[in-house]
Design a protein around this motif. Sequence first.
Motif, short mmCIF file in Angstrom:
data_model
loop_
_atom_site.label_atom_id
_atom_site.label_comp_id
_atom_site.label_asym_id
_atom_site.label_seq_id
_atom_site.Cartn_x
_atom_site.Cartn_y
_atom_site.Cartn_z
N GLY A 158 19.18 26.98 35.89
CA GLY A 158 19.78 26.08 35.56
C GLY A 158 20.09 25.03 36.90
N LYS A 159 19.22 25.12 37.77
CA LYS A 159 18.88 24.26 39.19
C LYS A 159 18.12 22.97 38.74
N ALA A 160 17.03 23.03 38.14
CA ALA A 160 15.96 22.22 37.91
C ALA A 160 16.69 21.01 37.01
N LEU A 161 16.07 19.89 37.47
CA LEU A 161 16.59 18.57 36.56
C LEU A 161 15.55 18.05 35.81
N ALA A 162 15.84 17.80 34.49
CA ALA A 162 14.69 17.28 33.59
C ALA A 162 15.17 15.71 33.31
N GLY A 163 14.43 14.61 33.43
CA GLY A 163 14.63 13.49 32.68
C GLY A 163 14.27 13.38 31.68
N THR A 164 15.46 12.64 30.96
CA THR A 164 15.25 12.25 29.27
C THR A 164 15.77 10.77 29.06
N ALA A 165 15.62 10.47 27.95
CA ALA A 165 16.17 9.22 27.36
C ALA A 165 17.29 9.38 26.55
N GLY A 166 18.06 10.37 27.01
CA GLY A 166 19.40 10.60 26.10
C GLY A 166 19.54 11.82 25.15
N ALA A 167 20.43 12.07 24.73
CA ALA A 167 20.40 13.51 23.80
C ALA A 167 19.97 12.99 22.60
N GLY A 168 18.73 13.77 22.18
CA GLY A 168 18.13 13.45 21.12
C GLY A 168 16.82 12.74 21.13
N SER A 169 16.79 12.12 22.37
CA SER A 169 15.31 11.59 22.69
C SER A 169 14.32 12.54 22.43
N ALA A 170 12.85 11.91 22.50
CA ALA A 170 12.03 12.76 22.34
C ALA A 170 11.88 13.60 23.50
N ALA A 171 12.00 13.13 24.82
CA ALA A 171 11.93 13.78 26.05
C ALA A 171 13.08 15.06 26.10
N PHE A 177 12.92 22.44 23.36
CA PHE A 177 12.19 23.28 22.39
C PHE A 177 11.42 24.32 23.56
N PHE A 178 11.02 23.66 24.57
CA PHE A 178 10.39 24.38 25.85
C PHE A 178 11.49 25.53 26.48
N GLN A 179 12.65 25.48 26.55
CA GLN A 179 13.69 26.13 26.72
C GLN A 179 13.64 27.27 25.85
N TYR A 180 13.75 26.98 24.76
CA TYR A 180 13.88 27.96 23.46
C TYR A 180 12.74 28.85 23.64
N ILE A 181 11.37 28.32 23.61
CA ILE A 181 10.14 28.95 23.60
C ILE A 181 9.85 29.87 24.89
N THR A 182 10.36 29.46 26.10
CA THR A 182 10.03 30.08 27.34
C THR A 182 11.34 30.85 28.02
N GLN A 185 16.16 27.96 31.61
CA GLN A 185 17.46 26.93 31.57
C GLN A 185 17.37 25.84 32.84
N PHE A 186 17.53 24.78 32.50
CA PHE A 186 17.46 23.88 33.45
C PHE A 186 18.22 22.61 32.78
N LYS A 187 18.59 21.47 33.63
CA LYS A 187 19.69 20.35 33.15
C LYS A 187 18.67 19.34 32.69
N PHE A 188 19.42 18.59 32.04
CA PHE A 188 18.91 17.48 31.40
C PHE A 188 19.68 16.11 32.06
N VAL A 189 18.76 15.15 32.65
CA VAL A 189 19.52 13.87 32.99
C VAL A 189 19.07 12.78 32.45
N PRO A 190 20.22 12.12 31.58
CA PRO A 190 20.03 10.90 30.52
C PRO A 190 19.58 9.70 31.26
N ASP A 207 12.88 16.71 38.45
CA ASP A 207 11.89 17.73 38.78
C ASP A 207 10.64 17.80 37.87
N LEU A 208 11.11 17.55 36.41
CA LEU A 208 10.14 17.53 35.47
C LEU A 208 10.49 16.62 34.29
N MET A 209 9.72 16.39 33.52
CA MET A 209 9.78 15.67 32.01
C MET A 209 9.10 16.14 31.03
N PHE A 210 9.23 15.97 29.84
CA PHE A 210 8.70 16.34 28.75
C PHE A 210 8.46 14.82 28.12
#
Length: 333
Positions: A158-171, A177-182, A185-190, A207-210
């Motif tokens: 729950g500490k790491a931050l993943a950049g996204t383009a908002g809820a539902g964006s591809a990122a 999907f990655f959290q689910y398979i692995t 847990q980490f946070k999303f930053v829109p 820290d990371l991006m899809f």
Amino acid sequence: MAFVCATRCHRRRALALILTVLALSAGRVGGEEFPSRPISLLVPFAAGGPTDTLGRILAEAIQVRLGRPVAIENVSGASGSVAMGRVAQATPDGYTIGIGHWGTNVLNGAIYDLPYDLVHDLTPVAMVANGPQIIAVSKDLPANNLKELIAWLKANPGKALAGTAGAGSAAHIGGVFFQYITGTQFKFVPYRGTGPAMTDLVAGRVDLMFDQASNSLPQVRNGKIKALAVTAKTRLSSAPNIPTVDEAGVTGLYVAVWHGIWAPKGTPNDIVSKLDAAIVGALADKALRRRFAELGQEVPTSEQQTPEGLAAFQHAEIERWWPVVKTANIRPE
Ligand code: MLT
């Protein structure tokens, strides 16, 4: 007298309407051959991001074939649903079209209470690109492969931050999907797009991006971020050193972000055909195809480059992803 005038006016209006419909169905707007003025191509995310990049490459190539400027208008917000709403409400005369993707024209329909219908309020024109995501991390993150990333994430739940383009964006959905398979847990930053998110990944503020390959590859090539895997079964010809998710140890995490062009509902077939012909011509262009390949983008099949082909593909994706997204109960931020 008033009655006579009203009937005559009524007849004149009816005649004008018939002539407009006839003109529109003949690809003429206001009696003029389409296009007779600049076209707006709405991009649902911030400038500089993957969808903007593809939109600009396409706009340049199709305006040559249409003989009129194709101007980019970035309309970001709510994971791209604002821009698609603008397209859905625009006059169906071919002068307002939008570039969308897996997120804006499939996932958003399962997440947002959209004020428009993704399928019935938009006219598919053509699929224009398809490409995998890259699992990218900031250059100082203590992980140089996917296994090390998963171990680090599990050591810092729950500490790491993943950049996204908002809820539902591809990122975002790639990350879920990655959290689910692995089981991580980490946070999303829109952000308003993965263009601005990339700025913060390069700076180490997230820290990371899809992320779509088209957005990450330039930063990977100049050593500003690290690419740990590509979410496809095969490596990218333009980045053969990045392992696939299977090779990197997360089997089956296949995510492809495809893009398409849509027009408002009711846009006459003749105009849709003209737009589609210009797009098909552009996608056949060698220079554009080289540019797309560099950005990790595949050019869709000729069938997918048709309105019917895009409609069928979107339908199949809705069938596949809505149950997944609804089960994951993903809601707008
Ligand atoms: C963008 O252009 O910012 C992306 O397409 C956003 C996304 O990941 O959905």
